[in-house]
Motif scaffolding. Structure first.
Motif, PDB file in Angstrom:
ATOM      1  N   GLY A 293       0.955  -1.324  -0.100  1.00 35.57           N
ATOM      2  CA  GLY A 293       0.079  -0.052  -0.001  1.00 35.57           C
ATOM      3  C   GLY A 293       0.888   1.225   0.066  1.00 35.57           C
ATOM      4  N   GLY A 294       1.749   1.190   0.657  1.00 35.51           N
ATOM      5  CA  GLY A 294       2.716   2.284   0.709  1.00 35.51           C
ATOM      6  C   GLY A 294       3.511   2.492  -0.533  1.00 35.51           C
ATOM      7  N   LEU A 295       3.705   1.347  -1.376  1.00 32.11           N
ATOM      8  CA  LEU A 295       4.417   1.582  -2.512  1.00 32.11           C
ATOM      9  C   LEU A 295       3.418   2.096  -3.724  1.00 32.11           C
ATOM     10  N   ARG A 296       2.195   1.653  -3.579  1.00 34.59           N
ATOM     11  CA  ARG A 296       1.090   2.185  -4.162  1.00 34.59           C
ATOM     12  C   ARG A 296       0.912   3.680  -4.000  1.00 34.59           C
ATOM     13  N   GLN A 297       0.718   4.065  -2.759  1.00 33.34           N
ATOM     14  CA  GLN A 297       0.798   5.444  -2.431  1.00 33.34           C
ATOM     15  C   GLN A 297       1.696   6.314  -3.005  1.00 33.34           C
ATOM     16  N   LEU A 298       2.970   5.756  -2.959  1.00 32.14           N
ATOM     17  CA  LEU A 298       4.004   6.720  -3.646  1.00 32.14           C
ATOM     18  C   LEU A 298       3.833   6.645  -4.882  1.00 32.14           C
ATOM     19  N   ALA A 299       3.541   5.486  -5.715  1.00 34.01           N
ATOM     20  CA  ALA A 299       3.503   5.308  -7.110  1.00 34.01           C
ATOM     21  C   ALA A 299       2.431   6.686  -7.557  1.00 34.01           C
ATOM     22  N   ALA A 300       1.248   6.564  -7.214  1.00 36.12           N
ATOM     23  CA  ALA A 300       0.125   7.546  -7.189  1.00 36.12           C
ATOM     24  C   ALA A 300       0.646   8.984  -7.152  1.00 36.12           C
ATOM     25  N   GLY A 301       1.377   9.105  -6.157  1.00 38.16           N
ATOM     26  CA  GLY A 301       1.939  10.625  -5.890  1.00 38.16           C
ATOM     27  C   GLY A 301       2.978  10.768  -6.804  1.00 38.16           C
ATOM     28  N   ALA A 302       3.746   9.789  -7.258  1.00 43.04           N
ATOM     29  CA  ALA A 302       4.682  10.327  -8.275  1.00 43.04           C
ATOM     30  C   ALA A 302       4.084  10.737  -9.796  1.00 43.04           C
ATOM     31  N   ARG A 303       3.137   9.814 -10.044  1.00 44.35           N
ATOM     32  CA  ARG A 303       1.939  10.087 -11.374  1.00 44.35           C
ATOM     33  C   ARG A 303       1.548  11.431 -11.146  1.00 44.35           C
ATOM     34  N   HIS A 304       1.019  11.757 -10.154  1.00 38.76           N
ATOM     35  CA  HIS A 304       0.341  13.140  -9.783  1.00 38.76           C
ATOM     36  C   HIS A 304       1.401  14.301  -9.913  1.00 38.76           C
TER      37      HIS A 304
ATOM     38  N   ALA B 230       6.270   5.430 -16.490  1.00 35.05           N
ATOM     39  CA  ALA B 230       7.203   4.338 -16.038  1.00 35.05           C
ATOM     40  C   ALA B 230       6.598   3.173 -15.044  1.00 35.05           C
ATOM     41  N   VAL B 231       5.454   3.753 -14.541  1.00 39.97           N
ATOM     42  CA  VAL B 231       4.831   2.763 -13.326  1.00 39.97           C
ATOM     43  C   VAL B 231       3.444   2.419 -13.938  1.00 39.97           C
ATOM     44  N   ALA B 232       2.925   2.838 -15.253  1.00 41.47           N
ATOM     45  CA  ALA B 232       1.591   2.378 -15.329  1.00 41.47           C
ATOM     46  C   ALA B 232       1.415   0.952 -15.669  1.00 41.47           C
ATOM     47  N   GLY B 233       0.444   0.356 -14.876  1.00 37.24           N
ATOM     48  CA  GLY B 233      -0.085  -1.003 -15.074  1.00 37.24           C
ATOM     49  C   GLY B 233       0.891  -1.764 -14.201  1.00 37.24           C
ATOM     50  N   ARG B 234       1.585  -1.679 -13.330  1.00 36.75           N
ATOM     51  CA  ARG B 234       2.404  -2.338 -12.771  1.00 36.75           C
ATOM     52  C   ARG B 234       1.663  -2.838 -11.445  1.00 36.75           C
ATOM     53  N   TRP B 235       0.855  -1.762 -10.695  1.00 33.47           N
ATOM     54  CA  TRP B 235       0.194  -2.178  -9.707  1.00 33.47           C
ATOM     55  C   TRP B 235      -1.325  -1.956 -10.099  1.00 33.47           C
ATOM     56  N   VAL B 236      -2.215  -2.696  -9.590  1.00 31.14           N
ATOM     57  CA  VAL B 236      -3.750  -2.602  -9.682  1.00 31.14           C
ATOM     58  C   VAL B 236      -4.268  -1.905  -8.525  1.00 31.14           C
ATOM     59  N   ALA B 237      -5.048  -0.833  -8.829  1.00 33.69           N
ATOM     60  CA  ALA B 237      -5.559  -0.062  -7.574  1.00 33.69           C
ATOM     61  C   ALA B 237      -6.643  -0.874  -7.013  1.00 33.69           C
ATOM     62  N   ARG B 238      -6.572  -1.094  -5.530  1.00 34.73           N
ATOM     63  CA  ARG B 238      -7.498  -1.656  -4.943  1.00 34.73           C
ATOM     64  C   ARG B 238      -8.350  -0.891  -3.723  1.00 34.73           C
TER      65      ARG B 238
END
Length: 71
Positions: free
Chosen positions: A44-55, A63-71
């Motif tokens: 969850g922490g990595l998903r949050q960091l990835a979402a922040g980076a995309r924002h 770079a991170v598109a499609g690697r984690w599925v939003a839950r």
């Protein structure tokens, strides 16, 4: 005189490297603490960091598109 200048520059460089390593260690400790204490765990922490980076950084979308599925 030139020897003092060279050794002075070398001393400042060593000090800068040491401070950089201290800051790098602090950043690693903060990152580990974030992952350890995140309510959804490390994933969850990595998903949050990835979402922040995309924002913040549009280039991160590719770079991170499609690697984690939003839950």
């Amino acid at each position: 005189m030139i020897t003092f200048i060279i050794f002075g520059i070398a001393a400042v460089t060593v000090l800068e490297i040491a401070l950089y390593l201290v800051l790098l260690g602090l950043a690693a400790a903060e990152f580990a603490s974030l992952l350890r204490h995140h309510p959804r765990g490390a994933g969850g922490g990595l998903r949050q960091l990835a979402a922040g980076a995309r924002h913040i950084w549009p280039a991160a979308k590719n770079a991170v598109a499609g690697r984690w599925v939003a839950r």
